[in-house]
Write a protein that holds these residues in place. Structure first.
Motif, short mmCIF file in Angstrom:
data_model
loop_
_atom_site.label_atom_id
_atom_site.label_comp_id
_atom_site.label_asym_id
_atom_site.label_seq_id
_atom_site.Cartn_x
_atom_site.Cartn_y
_atom_site.Cartn_z
N TYR A 145 -42.87 49.87 40.87
CA TYR A 145 -42.19 51.05 40.90
C TYR A 145 -40.49 51.01 40.55
CZ TYR A 145 -41.78 50.14 45.94
OH TYR A 145 -41.77 49.45 47.17
N TYR A 189 -43.35 55.40 40.17
CA TYR A 189 -44.30 54.35 39.80
C TYR A 189 -44.62 54.06 38.51
CZ TYR A 189 -45.79 54.41 44.80
OH TYR A 189 -45.49 53.95 46.32
N ARG A 233 -47.43 51.70 37.75
CA ARG A 233 -48.57 51.56 37.57
C ARG A 233 -49.36 52.29 38.46
NH1 ARG A 233 -48.97 46.66 35.36
NH2 ARG A 233 -50.85 46.31 35.65
N SER A 234 -50.72 52.44 38.15
CA SER A 234 -51.73 53.43 39.03
C SER A 234 -52.08 52.86 40.21
CB SER A 234 -52.99 53.67 38.10
OG SER A 234 -52.70 54.29 36.89
N PHE A 235 -52.01 53.52 41.51
CA PHE A 235 -52.49 53.15 42.79
C PHE A 235 -53.14 54.22 43.12
CE2 PHE A 235 -48.77 50.24 41.99
CZ PHE A 235 -49.28 49.00 42.08
N SER A 236 -54.09 53.69 44.29
CA SER A 236 -54.92 54.71 45.05
C SER A 236 -53.90 55.11 46.23
CB SER A 236 -56.18 54.39 45.47
OG SER A 236 -55.90 53.20 46.27
N ASN A 283 -53.49 59.65 45.07
CA ASN A 283 -53.41 58.60 44.15
C ASN A 283 -52.21 58.82 43.06
OD1 ASN A 283 -55.89 57.88 45.21
ND2 ASN A 283 -57.11 58.75 43.62
N VAL A 284 -51.72 57.66 42.41
CA VAL A 284 -50.52 58.07 41.59
C VAL A 284 -50.70 57.46 40.47
CG1 VAL A 284 -48.78 58.22 43.58
CG2 VAL A 284 -49.39 56.01 42.60
N GLU A 285 -50.11 57.82 39.08
CA GLU A 285 -50.40 57.34 38.01
C GLU A 285 -48.92 56.76 37.40
OE1 GLU A 285 -52.93 56.82 36.35
OE2 GLU A 285 -54.36 57.58 37.95
N PRO A 286 -48.89 56.11 36.49
CA PRO A 286 -47.40 55.80 35.73
C PRO A 286 -46.45 57.04 35.54
CG PRO A 286 -49.13 54.14 35.18
CD PRO A 286 -49.83 55.32 35.66
N GLN A 323 -45.46 59.04 37.81
CA GLN A 323 -45.45 59.95 38.99
C GLN A 323 -44.56 59.54 40.14
OE1 GLN A 323 -49.67 60.71 40.12
NE2 GLN A 323 -49.71 62.39 38.40
N HIS A 327 -45.16 64.76 46.69
CA HIS A 327 -45.76 64.00 45.33
C HIS A 327 -45.14 65.03 44.05
CE1 HIS A 327 -49.41 63.56 42.63
NE2 HIS A 327 -48.64 62.39 42.54
#
Length: 211
Positions: free
Chosen positions: A79, A99, A101-104, A139-142, A144, A160
């Protein structure tokens, strides 16, 4: 084509594909569609960044960027972090994480708890705070963002993509959470240096600083 983000914020993107459709050139159409998609994405990200900064600015009663940097892990971009201070308060500040990359939400919460323990928080307390974080972090996506704004009156308020998602009161939690980035024993010393820059760390750490 226009994309409205509310508050009269409007992003204009290219419509060049309309004329190329008449030529019957499929390759050109596909190429222009890619341009349109990229333009839309750029417009959305620009609008989102504006909305997020507006929220930080409002939360800090006028914000100024002190420093920024990128967290990488084994060559992977995780991030981009930005550290904001209030222009009108010596105590209020914000940390914004965009971010790559994707993360929960649960993985972010668990990693946060682990980093707190590394900085001296007891395992029992870190587990409790980790559960609180897991209950509110999405959860986040690239592309966000997750933003945390601190003030003595409210504690730490989380957002968020500019939308408030919860808060955790108390100075002890705030010191443990923001210590992940600003504690002198952080596991990411280069990022800490980039965030602090030539200024001082957040005053909740009571660290001597000659700015």
């Amino acid at each position: 084509i226009y994309i409205s983000g509310g508050n009269n914020n409007t992003v204009k993107v290219k419509r060049s594909y309309l004329s190329t459709i008449r030529t019957g050139s499929i390759s050109t159409i596909n190429s222009d569609k890619n341009v349109i998609y990229e333009s839309v994405q750029t417009g959305i990200y620009a609008l989102a960044t504006h909305v997020i900064y507006a929220q930080i600015d409002a939360g800090l009663n006028s914000a100024k960027l002190q420093g920024s940097g990128r967290l990488t892990w084994w060559g992977l971009n995780i991030y981009d972090a930005s550290f904001y201070r209030s222009k009108n308060s010596s105590t209020d500040f914000a940390l914004d994480l965009k971010y790559q990359r994707s993360f929960s939400g649960s993985s972010i919460a668990n990693r946060s708890a682990d980093e707190m323990k590394k900085n001296g928080v007891s395992e029992a307390q870190a587990i409790l705070w980790g559960k609180e974080l897991a209950s509110l972090l999405p959860n986040v996506e690239p592309g966000q963002t997750l933003t945390a704004i601190y003030s003595p009156r409210q504690g730490t308020v989380f957002y968020h993509d500019g939308k408030q998602i919860g808060k955790i009161p108390g100075l002890d939690f705030s010191k443990a959470f923001f210590g992940i980035w600003f504690d002198p024993n952080t596991s990411a010393p280069k990022l800490r240096a980039d965030l602090i820059g030539r200024g001082c760390p957040p005053p909740i750490f009571n660290e001597a600083c000659n700015q």
